[in-house]
Design a protein around this motif. Structure first.
Motif, PDB file in Angstrom:
ATOM      1  N   ILE A  97      67.147 104.747  57.105  1.00  0.00           N
ATOM      2  CA  ILE A  97      68.230 104.116  56.878  1.00  0.00           C
ATOM      3  C   ILE A  97      67.821 102.522  56.388  1.00  0.00           C
ATOM      4  O   ILE A  97      67.115 101.980  57.142  1.00  0.00           O
ATOM      5  CB  ILE A  97      69.197 103.944  57.624  1.00  0.00           C
ATOM      6  CG1 ILE A  97      69.764 105.560  58.181  1.00  0.00           C
ATOM      7  CG2 ILE A  97      70.558 103.366  56.903  1.00  0.00           C
ATOM      8  CD1 ILE A  97      70.254 106.479  56.919  1.00  0.00           C
ATOM      9  N   ALA A  98      68.001 102.116  55.369  1.00  0.00           N
ATOM     10  CA  ALA A  98      67.654 100.545  54.893  1.00  0.00           C
ATOM     11  C   ALA A  98      69.011  99.984  54.700  1.00  0.00           C
ATOM     12  O   ALA A  98      69.605 100.251  53.731  1.00  0.00           O
ATOM     13  CB  ALA A  98      66.813 100.845  53.661  1.00  0.00           C
ATOM     14  N   GLN A  99      68.863  98.547  55.184  1.00  0.00           N
ATOM     15  CA  GLN A  99      69.932  97.842  55.003  1.00  0.00           C
ATOM     16  C   GLN A  99      70.347  97.543  53.596  1.00  0.00           C
ATOM     17  O   GLN A  99      70.982  97.190  52.823  1.00  0.00           O
ATOM     18  CB  GLN A  99      69.862  96.565  55.981  1.00  0.00           C
ATOM     19  CG  GLN A  99      70.241  96.999  57.180  1.00  0.00           C
ATOM     20  CD  GLN A  99      70.311  95.459  58.124  1.00  0.00           C
ATOM     21  OE1 GLN A  99      69.550  94.760  58.003  1.00  0.00           O
ATOM     22  NE2 GLN A  99      71.428  95.357  58.944  1.00  0.00           N
TER      23      GLN A  99
ATOM     24  N   THR B  18      74.207  94.434  56.805  1.00  0.00           N
ATOM     25  CA  THR B  18      73.669  94.323  55.368  1.00  0.00           C
ATOM     26  C   THR B  18      74.081  92.991  54.746  1.00  0.00           C
ATOM     27  O   THR B  18      73.353  92.410  54.039  1.00  0.00           O
ATOM     28  CB  THR B  18      74.262  95.541  54.732  1.00  0.00           C
ATOM     29  OG1 THR B  18      73.607  96.618  55.304  1.00  0.00           O
ATOM     30  CG2 THR B  18      73.752  95.485  53.190  1.00  0.00           C
TER      31      THR B  18
ATOM     32  N   ARG C 269      69.759 106.277  52.507  1.00  0.00           N
ATOM     33  CA  ARG C 269      68.272 106.473  53.294  1.00  0.00           C
ATOM     34  C   ARG C 269      67.199 106.677  51.999  1.00  0.00           C
ATOM     35  O   ARG C 269      67.505 106.912  51.101  1.00  0.00           O
ATOM     36  CB  ARG C 269      68.293 107.868  53.846  1.00  0.00           C
ATOM     37  CG  ARG C 269      66.798 108.267  54.508  1.00  0.00           C
ATOM     38  CD  ARG C 269      67.197 109.696  55.326  1.00  0.00           C
ATOM     39  NE  ARG C 269      67.806 109.441  56.368  1.00  0.00           N
ATOM     40  CZ  ARG C 269      67.004 109.039  57.314  1.00  0.00           C
ATOM     41  NH1 ARG C 269      65.960 109.132  57.737  1.00  0.00           N
ATOM     42  NH2 ARG C 269      67.676 109.019  58.690  1.00  0.00           N
TER      43      ARG C 269
ATOM     44  N   ASN D  65      74.927 102.171  54.005  1.00  0.00           N
ATOM     45  CA  ASN D  65      73.648 102.158  53.462  1.00  0.00           C
ATOM     46  C   ASN D  65      73.035 103.466  53.120  1.00  0.00           C
ATOM     47  O   ASN D  65      73.552 104.717  53.729  1.00  0.00           O
ATOM     48  CB  ASN D  65      72.594 101.565  54.685  1.00  0.00           C
ATOM     49  CG  ASN D  65      73.148 100.175  55.258  1.00  0.00           C
ATOM     50  OD1 ASN D  65      73.299  99.877  56.420  1.00  0.00           O
ATOM     51  ND2 ASN D  65      72.985  99.342  54.199  1.00  0.00           N
TER      52      ASN D  65
ATOM     53  N   GLU E 113      76.136 106.707  56.601  1.00  0.00           N
ATOM     54  CA  GLU E 113      75.325 105.870  57.833  1.00  0.00           C
ATOM     55  C   GLU E 113      75.259 104.517  57.534  1.00  0.00           C
ATOM     56  O   GLU E 113      75.455 103.817  56.494  1.00  0.00           O
ATOM     57  CB  GLU E 113      74.048 106.487  57.546  1.00  0.00           C
ATOM     58  CG  GLU E 113      74.026 107.766  58.183  1.00  0.00           C
ATOM     59  CD  GLU E 113      72.742 108.521  58.140  1.00  0.00           C
ATOM     60  OE1 GLU E 113      71.871 108.606  59.070  1.00  0.00           O
ATOM     61  OE2 GLU E 113      72.087 108.643  56.889  1.00  0.00           O
ATOM     62  N   ILE E 114      75.034 103.802  58.449  1.00  0.00           N
ATOM     63  CA  ILE E 114      74.843 102.157  58.468  1.00  0.00           C
ATOM     64  C   ILE E 114      73.832 101.799  59.286  1.00  0.00           C
ATOM     65  O   ILE E 114      73.524 102.458  60.339  1.00  0.00           O
ATOM     66  CB  ILE E 114      76.254 101.550  58.642  1.00  0.00           C
ATOM     67  CG1 ILE E 114      76.291 100.119  58.325  1.00  0.00           C
ATOM     68  CG2 ILE E 114      76.548 101.624  60.347  1.00  0.00           C
ATOM     69  CD1 ILE E 114      77.761  99.387  58.347  1.00  0.00           C
ATOM     70  N   LYS E 115      73.234 100.648  58.926  1.00  0.00           N
ATOM     71  CA  LYS E 115      72.079 100.111  60.011  1.00  0.00           C
ATOM     72  C   LYS E 115      72.616  98.725  60.154  1.00  0.00           C
ATOM     73  O   LYS E 115      72.893  97.938  59.242  1.00  0.00           O
ATOM     74  CB  LYS E 115      70.803 100.197  58.949  1.00  0.00           C
ATOM     75  CG  LYS E 115      69.544  99.780  59.949  1.00  0.00           C
ATOM     76  CD  LYS E 115      68.261  99.949  58.977  1.00  0.00           C
ATOM     77  CE  LYS E 115      67.348 100.051  59.883  1.00  0.00           C
ATOM     78  NZ  LYS E 115      65.921 100.311  59.045  1.00  0.00           N
TER      79      LYS E 115
ATOM     80  N   ASP F  98      70.963 102.825  63.727  1.00  0.00           N
ATOM     81  CA  ASP F  98      71.368 103.622  62.706  1.00  0.00           C
ATOM     82  C   ASP F  98      72.740 104.165  63.412  1.00  0.00           C
ATOM     83  O   ASP F  98      72.859 104.363  64.566  1.00  0.00           O
ATOM     84  CB  ASP F  98      70.841 104.803  62.182  1.00  0.00           C
ATOM     85  CG  ASP F  98      69.480 104.232  61.512  1.00  0.00           C
ATOM     86  OD1 ASP F  98      69.338 103.029  61.157  1.00  0.00           O
ATOM     87  OD2 ASP F  98      68.754 105.064  61.235  1.00  0.00           O
TER      88      ASP F  98
ATOM     89  N   GLY G 290      62.328  98.539  55.303  1.00  0.00           N
ATOM     90  CA  GLY G 290      63.147  99.194  56.331  1.00  0.00           C
ATOM     91  C   GLY G 290      62.923 100.513  57.122  1.00  0.00           C
ATOM     92  O   GLY G 290      63.548 101.121  57.841  1.00  0.00           O
TER      93      GLY G 290
ATOM     94  N   ASN H  57      71.196 110.558  51.006  1.00  0.00           N
ATOM     95  CA  ASN H  57      71.734 110.511  52.242  1.00  0.00           C
ATOM     96  C   ASN H  57      71.218 111.512  53.294  1.00  0.00           C
ATOM     97  O   ASN H  57      70.204 112.481  52.679  1.00  0.00           O
ATOM     98  CB  ASN H  57      73.246 111.168  52.229  1.00  0.00           C
ATOM     99  CG  ASN H  57      74.170 110.215  51.433  1.00  0.00           C
ATOM    100  OD1 ASN H  57      74.100 109.059  51.654  1.00  0.00           O
ATOM    101  ND2 ASN H  57      75.014 110.814  50.622  1.00  0.00           N
ATOM    102  N   SER H  58      71.380 111.320  54.532  1.00  0.00           N
ATOM    103  CA  SER H  58      70.565 112.076  55.474  1.00  0.00           C
ATOM    104  C   SER H  58      70.936 113.510  55.618  1.00  0.00           C
ATOM    105  O   SER H  58      72.255 113.672  55.187  1.00  0.00           O
ATOM    106  CB  SER H  58      70.672 111.365  56.807  1.00  0.00           C
ATOM    107  OG  SER H  58      70.546 110.127  56.828  1.00  0.00           O
TER     108      SER H  58
END
Lengths: 1174, 334
Positions: free
Chosen positions: B206-208, A861, B221, B219, A823-825, A802, B174, B259-260
């Motif tokens: 967090i998931a794609q 993604t 959460r 992404n 955020e990005i994964k 992340d 995820g 969001n986180s």
């Protein structure tokens, strides 16, 4: 799309390909591969014995011809005989067959087992110090049965399944915001106490009828008890307990053996074995608690009762010796030792010192001083001291220990010092003066004086053989001028050879005696023409004579059945030779004519007679233990009368009589084997005929014994060629690991590693699988059937990670209201395939070659599939010299040098489609490119210099205060993508394994992998010292032995290529990176001259302090911990999340370059490792 | 090639006695021949490989009101291919690992071609500790901990254009799960009763596959709802064959997303997807054939009986579809 240029640089990325070119598991016993050997296997009901035979015979020119057929057949015989008696003690009858690998490639003792692999390795040649420690030689029982006792006892004891050696659980949390990295690691395994494991193996061997409590074992425990060196209760559970002092490793064996005998008296034969069965019922963190469960008394109470019991017993024995009059003489020191105090004040001075200091002082005078010799003309005496023969001028009237007064003649004392010398030798097994010459014959090694070291300091070994061999060394003198005076001296000139200061042995002053490979214990004939010695082959020794030039070799005996001979010596007239033969469980003295006729026993009893010395006075002086203590006796060759010369409580060996009739001998103490001198006036000189049978020797029985050859030919039927399908039981270790790549992304992964190989270690396979959000798969095959070990390694690593981004609407970092965090994964992977080969030239130096292919890529993604970023092929060579790698895992490696050098050439291609197949780095668009890379790491651990003998520094050196210098230099010959650049920054050992960071001090004040560049130059200095090195704390299953402190710092930097700063010379990519119109405008930074543009500094500095705590868990699972605090003095920049807050600042770049807006400010970084090592 | 293979076979066959490392160890525990007598852990020293497959064919879902809803023109084929490795570490505990892949086929009237995909699923690994055992008749009570790692594919691929244009099927939430549970088995002659209860804590992450819509490149959460599972089954041993039947009740909290936030609980302020909680009651049937101590064949079926759900995403690990599942596994033990 936000471009996150290589922001994640996971551990896998920096796993250097040259590391992949080395085996995950080295050979366990063989240092070298031996393609010249054909292996065979004997199948028995319960065992398979594998043994080597040379493919080429001696007649075909093989100077290292060997066969192990007799030894293997004998092993088969003994193994089947011991199987039932051993298994029955545990009521644990093995279903699986045990494979025994007989080694015969070297002249060193090996005895080794991994019970869960059903595997024992035993050397046919018991090698060096064995018989001095354990007594008369029955090496198949003493080693093979000992190892089999381990197999049965530890299998019966195993609470864990045999396929898993334990379970590894660990984790590392890296807090980039507070700069604290905390790791913890546990290896949960069976934890038997060492006294039981090793002492038990001796004890059960004894019960099985193939081993016994010899006078040598009794001597060990007797002196250990009387001289107050018994391992304490806390100490004897773990090998970490107290194995740094002399012979402590042997005490685990003999104390445990003695304890077993004590338990037998109180609780019966089976108690010791019952501990195993009790433990196997359920795993427990403290193995020793089984003792109370079995016998009803707790372990510590029993320990003290046993200790009191043997103390009382040995004190009574000592009283008896003293009642008769102790005759021991004095250690040859030239003065009275401090512990031989003669008044109360001196006693108080001695006793007020801490125990460890007293032990050190008593060891300091020598621990392995064996086999003193006196030259026939009485001008020299010498002693073999830890593979070094020290020769001294001998003036009997100046010898303090014989005369009782200090040397009176300073001129002669000075002359004696100048004419003393020393020679390299094997660790033991004899040497002798050559009558009529200032020269000696000694037992050395084939490669002992190898020429290769002249240039590099590195000795090359081409075939892996380094057998014993006899050498002749002259003792030439030379003139040396000091001021106006000229002296005769034997001091050798010294030159810097390679990396070391070497003595120069004058040309022609030494030579190996041809045709004496595997020879030992030389004795030169009185005429100085021939040497008698013992020759080893296939588990057997024979008596041989040969001329000093290696011609006219004569075998005086023709044994083939495991006979063991000991210490020949010529009669004064040169017509006979006296020596000891051990056969049929009996060791006696024999004489034989120099032509090989008339072999006859001169003693015939059950004592262990040895170390015969045939003196000019017609007496044969020897050592024996008819009353349980080895003493020196004199056998009169004329009358057969025997008289006792010494009366000691320790043990007296290897007698030598001076021309004046005084005695020099080896004395056993709890502080080492010492050279003692006894004046003839003090000889006990009492008749001892009643103790020995010298006059009524049954000639027929002797002849039958000598002629007997055990028929082992029936094993031929069950012998076949070895097959590599003979695979060991695979062993794995389940692993659970917890790691984080950002503040909130903590991932758990689990898996195992598995190790599988065939029994003679030709083929090996190492597999590792860790599956979770982060996944690691690794496989390595190694082939050890050829001189270099060949390796094929495949490695797959993928990780999800992340990252947070600040999106700043007005691009002004000072206004925060308009900032949003997203955020990005993403995912990242590496695939590496490596082919390599490596060869250990000797124990210190290895080289290797490799070719490696790597690809790495991403998946986001919107990606359907993985997208490759980089393809690379690299080929290289590496070399490593390390003479202290063996203790790099220790808290304080206090001497030695480790140098690594890697040279490589790589072909890289950036193929990431999203970037158009190119990457921008340092102002240059990179697509496909080649580069050369050279990197050297040099670490020197220097014992504290005394600067000419300054007392405080001397004390520091004695306490192992160490200065560590670490230099890392490297260069890449062109601008490369950041993935290919050097990286630096602090490291936590959790990723690498204990002791793998060699050393751990480099740039600990900066984040891991935060620094990059094409040129690297870093110098680290550290000062390390033990704070407490014998603290002996045991809390439950945790045993702590020492604390070490280290202070240090690092200076250096990484330099890169610099884009042009003139806007007319560059344009910007769509990600804002500068690209020079002319690649020639991209300038290489000059190390130490330029400020490194990527981190904004000329040089970086840090300082650090560390505490290391040495501990073990469960008696055997290393649990070394540390706390390191480092301070980085410089503010640094770089790519991506420089400050480690898990947020990437993507606002308009304040510096007008492609680096991050973020900086890592000067500050502290803390590393904590609980059980991770350092 | 055939000749070479035969020769290789002969070489191996001629050396069976030497391959001693693979011989059964004395320390390996005894293992009952029949399923009804076997405890809930494998036993020290045993290594078991289970190769299996599940096939689920769904043509509908449970509505939020608990009614079965049949899709009009959609079929969802969801298979799981698994390798389960179990290892008996000591007499009282075992470790296990599950490695999964999935083959998926979504047939839908809105698309010209069915969407098919194959990829890694989420592995599980876990630990079972036997707190009590008695023999003849058997009583075995274990506690267990299981971890699901989010390894599987969670990237939807090309998603611009709406959910019907996804180019990949998501096979992982995820996010990780931890399950804590207890299971007990009691034998009554040829019959055994097994009961189990477990709590599944599902962590946020967090998931794609969860994409914010402002920039369409970041992404979100997500946190799947925690679950509670109870199950029971009765097993009857008939010679080498054991038949069993029972039921599984599963309840699930609502799904959360957002969001986180800073701090130790980055998912503390996620929004609840209203109505996304649910429950299901399934019946399960099985047949186990104990061929030898080393080989079992296990066949199973799972039939949904009742449920309540809000189906918004074909992600079986978040919102399971309604359909029968048929499974077959071969277990090899060494």
């Amino acid at each position: 799309m936000v471009r996150t240029k290589n922001t994640l640089f996971a551990a896998g990325a920096v796993l250097g390909v040259s590391m992949l070119a080395r085996p995950a598991e080295a050979k366990f016993v063989f240092a070298y591969n031996h393609p010249d050997l054909q292996w065979y296997s004997i199948e028995t009901e319960h065992f398979v014995i594998h043994y080597p035979v040379s493919k080429k015979t001696k007649d075909e020119g093989n100077e290292h011809y060997l066969t192990t057929e007799y030894s293997a057949r004998k092993a088969a015989e003994v193994a089947e005989q011991m199987w039932e008696p051993m298994c029955s003690q545990f009521n644990y009858y093995l279903k699986e067959r045990i494979h025994i690998v007989m080694l015969n490639q070297s002249d060193d003792l090996e005895g080794f087992t991994i019970p869960s692999w059903d595997w024992i390795e035993v050397s046919a040649n018991p090698g060096g110090t064995f018989y001095r420690s354990r007594g008369r030689m029955e090496w198949f029982s003493d080693v093979l049965v000992h190892e089999f006792a381990h197999v049965v006892s530890l299998k019966a004891n195993a609470a864990h399944a045999e396929g898993a050696m334990g379970v590894e659980i660990g984790g590392l949390y890296q807090d980039g915001i507070h700069d604290v990295d905390t790791g913890a690691q546990f290896f949960i395994m069976d934890g038997d106490s060492v006294f039981w494991t090793e002492g038990g193996a001796e004890y059960w061997s004894d019960n099985a009828g193939y081993n016994w409590w010899t006078a040598s074992r009794d001597q060990n425990i007797r002196m250990t008890t009387l001289q107050d060196r018994l391992l304490g209760y806390n100490e004897w559970h773990s090998r970490a307990g107290k194995s740094r002092f002399w012979n402590d490793h042997e005490r685990y064996y003999q104390q445990g053996y003695s304890f077993g005998q004590y338990l037998r008296q109180r609780f019966g034969d089976q108690a010791y074995a019952q501990f195993a069965l009790e433990y196997a019922k359920r795993w427990r963190p403290q193995w020793e608690t089984v003792i109370e469960d079995v016998v009803g008394v707790d372990a510590e109470t029993l320990y003290w009762d046993w200790r009191n019991y043997i103390t009382e017993r040995y004190q009574r024995q000592y009283e008896k010796v003293k009642d008769r009059g102790e005759v021991v003489g004095h250690e040859v020191l030239g003065k009275r030792a401090d512990w031989e105090f003669s008044d109360p004040a001196a006693r108080d001075d001695w006793l007020k010192q801490p125990r460890w200091k007293r032990e050190k002082a008593q060891e300091k005078t020598g621990t392995y001083q064996w086999e003193p010799r006196i030259s026939p003309d009485g001008r020299y005496w010498g002693v073999l001291n830890r593979a070094d023969i020290k020769i001294h001028r001998m003036d009997e009237d100046q010898m303090f220990e014989w005369t009782g007064h200090a040397p009176q003649d300073p001129k002669r004392a000075d002359e004696s010092r100048r004419l003393s010398t020393h020679f390299p030798a094997d660790f033991e097994h004899g040497w002798d003066f050559i009558p009529g010459r200032d020269a000696i014959v000694l037992t050395g090694r084939e490669d002992m004086m190898h020429r290769g070291e002249a240039v590099t300091g590195i000795r090359f070994e081409k075939d892996g053989y380094n057998w014993k061999q006899l050498w002749v060394f002259e003792m030439p003198t030379r003139e040396k001028k000091e001021g106006n005076r000229t002296f005769e001296t034997r001091e050798r000139k010294r030159v810097l050879k390679g990396l070391n200061n070497h003595e120069v042995y004058p040309k022609g002053s030494y030579h190996a005696i041809p045709n004496t490979q595997r020879g030992s214990d030389p004795s030169v004939s009185p005429d100085g023409e021939r040497v008698a010695y013992l020759e080893y082959t296939d588990g057997t020794m024979n008596l041989v004579t040969i001329k000093l030039d290696g011609t006219d070799k004569k075998y005086l005996t023709h044994f083939k059945s495991g006979e063991w001979l000991q210490t020949p010596d010529w009669s004064p007239d040169g017509k006979k030779i006296v020596f000891a033969i051990f056969k049929n469980h009996q060791q006696n003295l024999y004489t034989i004519n120099a032509d090989g006729t008339d072999l006859r026993a001169i003693t015939w009893d059950h004592w262990e007679e040895l170390d015969a010395h045939w003196d000019e006075d017609g007496g044969i002086y020897f050592s024996a233990e008819p009353d349980g203590i080895f003493n020196i006796y004199r056998y009169d060759t004329g009358t057969g009368e025997v008289r006792q010369i010494t009366n000691v409580i320790g043990g007296a060996f290897t007698p030598q009589i001076s021309p004046e009739g005084n005695l020099l001998y080896t004395y056993y103490t709890a502080f080492g084997w010492k050279v003692y001198a006894l004046p003839k006036e003090e000889f006990l000189n009492l008749p001892a005929d009643a103790l020995f049978n010298t006059k009524d020797i049954p000639a027929d029985e002797v002849a039958r014994t000598i002629a007997y050859e055990e028929d082992l030919s029936h094993w031929a039927e069950s012998t076949k060629k070895y097959s590599s399908t003979s695979l060991m039981a695979p062993t794995g270790v389940p692993m659970i690991r917890l790691e984080n790549d950002s503040r909130s992304n903590v991932s758990l992964s689990a898996g195992f590693y598995i190790f599988l190989q065939d029994y003679v270690e030709k083929h090996g396979l190492y597999l590792m699988s860790l599956l979770g959000e982060d996944t690691l798969l690794m496989g390595q095959y190694f082939y050890q059937g050829w001189y270099p070990t060949l390796l094929a390694t495949a490695y797959h690593y993928e990780v999800k990670y992340d990252a947070g981004y600040i999106l700043d609407q007005d691009e002004d970092p000072n206004t925060t209201d308009d900032q949003q965090i997203f955020e990005i994964k993403n995912q990242q992977y590496y695939n590496i395939a490596n082919l390599g080969g490596y060869y250990p030239w000797n124990a210190d130096f290895s080289t290797g070659v490799y070719v490696s292919g790597m690809e790495a890529g991403f998946k986001g993604t919107s990606d359907d599939r993985w997208k490759r970023y980089l393809e690379e092929v690299e080929a290289g060579v590496w070399g490593e010299f390390s003479n202290n790698s063996w203790f790099y895992g220790s808290a304080n490696p206090w001497f030695g040098r480790t140098v690594n050098l890697t040279l490589s050439h790589a072909w890289s291609d950036i193929v990431y489609a999203d970037y158009g197949g190119v990457a921008v780095d340092d102002g240059q668009e990179l697509d496909a490119y080649q580069y050369n890379k050279a990197e050297m790491r040099w670490t020197e651990d220097i014992p504290m210099p005394t600067l000419g003998g300054i007392p405080v520094l001397q004390t520091a050196q004695q306490k192992h205060h160490t200065i560590q210098v670490d230099l890392r230099l490297g260069a890449i010959d062109r601008n490369v993508d950041v993935w290919d650049e050097f990286r630096a920054g602090g490291q936590h050992p959790y990723y690498w394994g204990s002791g793998a960071l060699r050393p751990n001090t480099q740039f600990a004040g900066y984040p891991a992998y935060s620094l990059s560049g094409e040129t690297i130059g870093i110098l680290g200095l550290a000062y390390r010292f033990p704070v407490a090195n014998w603290i002996n704390w045991k809390v439950g299953p945790l045993y702590t032995t020492g604390i070490t402190a280290q202070f240090g710092g690092t200076a250096g930097n990484l330099w890169s290529f610099r884009p042009p700063s003139d806007p007319s010379q560059y344009y910007r990519s769509r990600y804002g990176e500068r690209i020079a119109y002319d690649p020639g405008a991209v300038r290489r930074e000059i190390p130490f001259v330029d400020k490194a543009y990527k981190n904004g500094n000329y040089l970086l500095y840090d300082a650090q302090a560390e505490l290391r705590v040495s501990s073990v868990l469960f008696n055997g699972s290393g649990w070394d911990s540390f706390l390191r605090v480092a301070y980085g003095f410089n503010e640094i920049r770089g790519y991506g999340d420089v400050n480690g807050d898990d947020l990437y600042d993507t606002s308009e770049n304040a510096y007008n370059d492609e680096l991050s807006n973020e900086t890592e400010k000067p500050g502290f970084r803390v590393y904590i490792g609980l059980g991770t090592g350092w | 090639m055939t000749r070479k293979l035969i020769l290789l076979g002969l070489v191996v066959a001629s050396q069976p006695a030497l391959a001693g490392g693979f011989e059964a160890k004395t320390s390996r525990e005894t293992l009952a021949a029949r399923e009804v007598e076997r405890p809930l852990i494998l036993g020290k020293g045993w290594l078991e490989f289970g190769l299996g497959t599940d096939v689920k064919v769904a043509t509908g879902e449970w509505s939020p009101a608990g009614e079965p809803v049949d899709w009009t023109d959609t079929t969802w084929l969801y298979t799981t291919e698994s390798v389960r490795v179990r290892y008996g570490i000591t007499r009282r505990d075992e470790l296990y690992w599950d490695f999964n892949t999935h083959y998926v086929k979504l047939t839908n009237g809105n698309t010209d071609e069915p969407l098919t995909d194959f990829g890694l699923g989420d592995p599980h690994f876990g630990y079972r500790y036997e707190v009590f055992r008695s023999r003849a008749p058997l009583t075995s009570i274990v506690v267990l901990a299981d971890y699901k790692a989010p390894l599987g594919n969670e990237a939807p691929g090309n998603y611009v254009g709406g959910p019907y244009t996804f180019s990949r099927v998501v096979m992982s939430t995820g996010t990780p799960d931890v399950t804590l549970g207890v299971r007990g088995k009691r034998q009554f002659g040829p019959v055994a009763l097994t009961l189990g209860a477990a709590y599944v804590r599902r962590f946020s992450g967090i998931a794609q596959w969860a994409i914010e819509t402002e920039y369409n490149q970041f992404n979100a959460r997500v946190k799947p709802g925690d679950e509670r599972v109870v199950d029971g089954s009765l097993l009857v041993q008939l010679g080498p064959v054991a038949l069993d039947g029972g039921a599984v009740l599963r309840t699930r909290d609502a799904f959360k997303y957002g969001n986180s936030v800073e701090g130790p609980q980055p998912g503390a302020e996620l929004k609840t997807w209203e109505g996304s909680d649910g429950w299901s009651l399934d019946s399960v049937f099985g047949l186990t054939f104990n061929a030898t101590r080393g080989v079992d064949l296990v066949l199973g079926a799972r039939v949904p009986l009742r449920g309540e759900d809000l189906q918004f995403w074909p992600l079986e690990d978040v919102q399971p579809t309604r359909g029968n599942t048929y499974s077959g596994t071969v277990e090899f033990r060494y």
